[in-house]
Design a protein around this motif. Structure first.
Motif, PDB file in Angstrom:
ATOM      1  N   MET A   1       0.773  -1.251   0.102  1.00 39.82           N
ATOM      2  CA  MET A   1       0.177  -0.101  -0.038  1.00 39.82           C
ATOM      3  C   MET A   1       0.773   1.243   0.001  1.00 39.82           C
ATOM      4  SD  MET A   1      -2.848   1.621   0.306  1.00 39.82           S
ATOM      5  CE  MET A   1      -3.354   3.270   0.921  1.00 39.82           C
ATOM      6  N   VAL A  18       2.562  -8.723   0.206  1.00 41.68           N
ATOM      7  CA  VAL A  18       1.579  -7.968   1.024  1.00 41.68           C
ATOM      8  C   VAL A  18       1.047  -6.608  -0.100  1.00 41.68           C
ATOM      9  CG1 VAL A  18       0.810  -6.256   2.850  1.00 41.68           C
ATOM     10  CG2 VAL A  18       2.187  -8.359   3.224  1.00 41.68           C
ATOM     11  N   LEU A  21      -1.146  -8.228  -2.728  1.00 44.48           N
ATOM     12  CA  LEU A  21      -2.403  -8.631  -2.164  1.00 44.48           C
ATOM     13  C   LEU A  21      -3.374  -7.455  -1.862  1.00 44.48           C
ATOM     14  CD1 LEU A  21      -4.174 -11.101  -1.114  1.00 44.48           C
ATOM     15  CD2 LEU A  21      -3.055 -10.805   1.288  1.00 44.48           C
ATOM     16  N   TYR A  22      -2.722  -6.464  -1.425  1.00 46.34           N
ATOM     17  CA  TYR A  22      -3.268  -5.325  -1.226  1.00 46.34           C
ATOM     18  C   TYR A  22      -4.010  -4.374  -2.241  1.00 46.34           C
ATOM     19  CZ  TYR A  22      -5.313  -1.947   2.372  1.00 46.34           C
ATOM     20  OH  TYR A  22      -6.173  -1.247   2.991  1.00 46.34           O
ATOM     21  N   ALA A  24      -5.140  -5.657  -5.004  1.00 54.15           N
ATOM     22  CA  ALA A  24      -6.360  -6.328  -5.624  1.00 54.15           C
ATOM     23  C   ALA A  24      -7.641  -5.517  -4.851  1.00 54.15           C
ATOM     24  CB  ALA A  24      -6.560  -7.513  -5.432  1.00 54.15           C
ATOM     25  N   THR A  25      -7.413  -5.088  -3.434  1.00 52.37           N
ATOM     26  CA  THR A  25      -8.455  -4.454  -2.948  1.00 52.37           C
ATOM     27  C   THR A  25      -8.423  -2.894  -2.702  1.00 52.37           C
ATOM     28  OG1 THR A  25      -7.137  -4.507  -0.737  1.00 52.37           O
ATOM     29  CG2 THR A  25      -8.637  -6.192  -1.539  1.00 52.37           C
ATOM     30  N   PHE A  29     -11.043  -0.613  -0.389  1.00 52.51           N
ATOM     31  CA  PHE A  29     -10.628   0.192   0.665  1.00 52.51           C
ATOM     32  C   PHE A  29      -9.792   1.328   0.483  1.00 52.51           C
ATOM     33  CE2 PHE A  29     -12.421  -3.164   3.100  1.00 52.51           C
ATOM     34  CZ  PHE A  29     -12.276  -4.205   2.483  1.00 52.51           C
ATOM     35  N   SER A  30     -10.263   2.338   0.028  1.00 57.56           N
ATOM     36  CA  SER A  30      -9.241   3.411  -0.281  1.00 57.56           C
ATOM     37  C   SER A  30      -9.408   4.157   1.085  1.00 57.56           C
ATOM     38  CB  SER A  30      -9.891   4.326  -1.302  1.00 57.56           C
ATOM     39  OG  SER A  30     -11.382   4.499  -0.973  1.00 57.56           O
TER      40      SER A  30
END
Lengths: 192, 178
Positions: A1, A18, A21-22, A24-25, A29-30
């Motif tokens: 992130m 990480v 993985l992050y 992708a979201t 989850f902004s």
């Protein structure tokens, strides 16, 4: 992130796994900001998808016979699975018994007492004829060809997960002693 | 800055939770079955014709063959094969099980039952009003997978009072197991 928020504009870097993985979201989850003006930087993210396969089966299957005149015991279960194969790869779902029925005095896998047939597969091809369940011998349930994938339709299966129903038949011989018997089946999905 | 960091971290935890489903490269199912007592019978002689060997009023005789399958409960189970005349001889004018034209006119039989059964003892008299024994079984009695054999040998009184003709009765065999 990567986050540059508010007064602190220093770049924060997380470990690569990480970060991937992050990433992708990221759109879900902004960071929630209070209306202040911030500066942003962008970074390209890429991922290489490799072949994969997973399955899910019910924990238990109870076989029962209709009537009391030695009709065979029957029952069915559904195997749910997901698979992704490469342009030259394949996948297969198999099943084998971990051990004989126990306790002794009941059905015997070594006698060929337990068989199953396959319904249609949501992805790939299911077994075309009745299969005998044995210990230590894998029986193929579904084969998946190359460039296959689960869900989304088109070149992928229409459903996610894909599924296949197995119908089991257990011979009801008068030679069986009365009582409760069980065995364990191991389902495996292999991808190459 | 701190506030933003906490929000993003919470979102990451939720996402990881969603990826941990029950799917895996292998799965195990326990297959179970309860085997109970069961019984089945097949009469192999669809029509048993009773005949007399001579013309001097010797009794009519004939044999009905059967195959049975049985499984009784371990420890305390039992089983039985019985028969009953469910439809008396007809038309009228000939033999009768329920109302014989002469007292002492009887339809009788002896039994043969392969192990694990025990055949009925001696000569039995068939009845329209009650079941009569053909064979019995004890606990954990289990026949062969293809079934075991049995037979009933009939004897019918040849009373001169019977009018000539063909007379038919129906006998129903019943097998049970606990």
């Amino acid at each position: 992130m990567i986050c540059q928020c508010g007064r602190d504009k220093h770049l924060r870097r997380w470990s690569v796994p990480v970060a991937l993985l992050y990433a992708a979201t990221f759109v879900v989850f902004s960071c929630s900001l209070s209306g202040q003006v911030y500066g942003y930087a962008t970074q390209g993210v890429s991922v290489q998808l490799v072949s994969a396969g997973v399955l899910s089966v019910p924990a238990n299957l109870s076989l029962a016979a209709a009537g009391s005149t030695f009709n065979n015991f029957t029952g069915s279960l559904t195997v749910n699975y997901k698979a992704r194969t490469t342009p030259s790869g394949s996948a297969s779902l198999t099943v084998q018994a971990n051990s004989e029925f126990s306790p002794s005095g009941g059905p015997l896998l070594s006698n060929g007492d337990l068989t199953f047939t396959c319904g249609s597969a949501g992805l790939g091809s299911s077994c075309a004829s009745a299969q005998t369940v044995n210990t230590g011998v894998s029986r193929t349930i579904v084969t998946v060809g190359s460039n296959a994938c689960t869900g989304g339709g088109g070149s992928c299966s229409s459903s996610d997960p894909a599924s296949v129903q197995l119908s089991f038949t257990l011979a009801n011989s008068p030679q069986l002693k009365t009582g409760a018997y069980s065995t364990s089946l191991l389902f495996t999905i292999s991808v190459v | 800055m701190k506030k933003v960091t906490h929000f993003c971290f919470l979102g990451l935890i939720v996402f990881l939770g969603k990826t941990q489903a029950q799917f895996a490269s292998t799965g195990t199912t326990t297959v179970s079955v309860t085997v109970g007592s069961e019984a089945a019978i097949q009469i192999n002689t669809a029509t048993t014709t009773l005949t007399t060997a001579a013309t001097t009023f010797a009794d009519y005789t004939g044999t009905t063959n059967l195959t049975y399958k049985i499984r009784t409960t371990q420890g305390s189970g039992t089983g039985a094969i019985t028969l009953r005349v469910t439809s008396d001889f007809s038309p009228a004018g000939g033999p009768s099980v329920a109302s014989p034209p002469t007292a002492g006119d009887l339809l009788q039989y002896t039994c043969t039952i392969a192990s694990p059964g025990t055949a009925c003892a001696g000569t039995q008299t068939a009845s329209t009003g009650s079941d009569t024994s053909v064979g019995t079984f004890g606990a954990d009695a289990r026949s062969a997978a293809a079934g075991n054999s049995g037979s009933v040998a009939w004897t019918l009184t040849n009373d001169p009072v019977y009018k000539t003709g063909t007379y038919t009765a129906t006998v129903t065999f019943t097998i049970s197991a606990t």
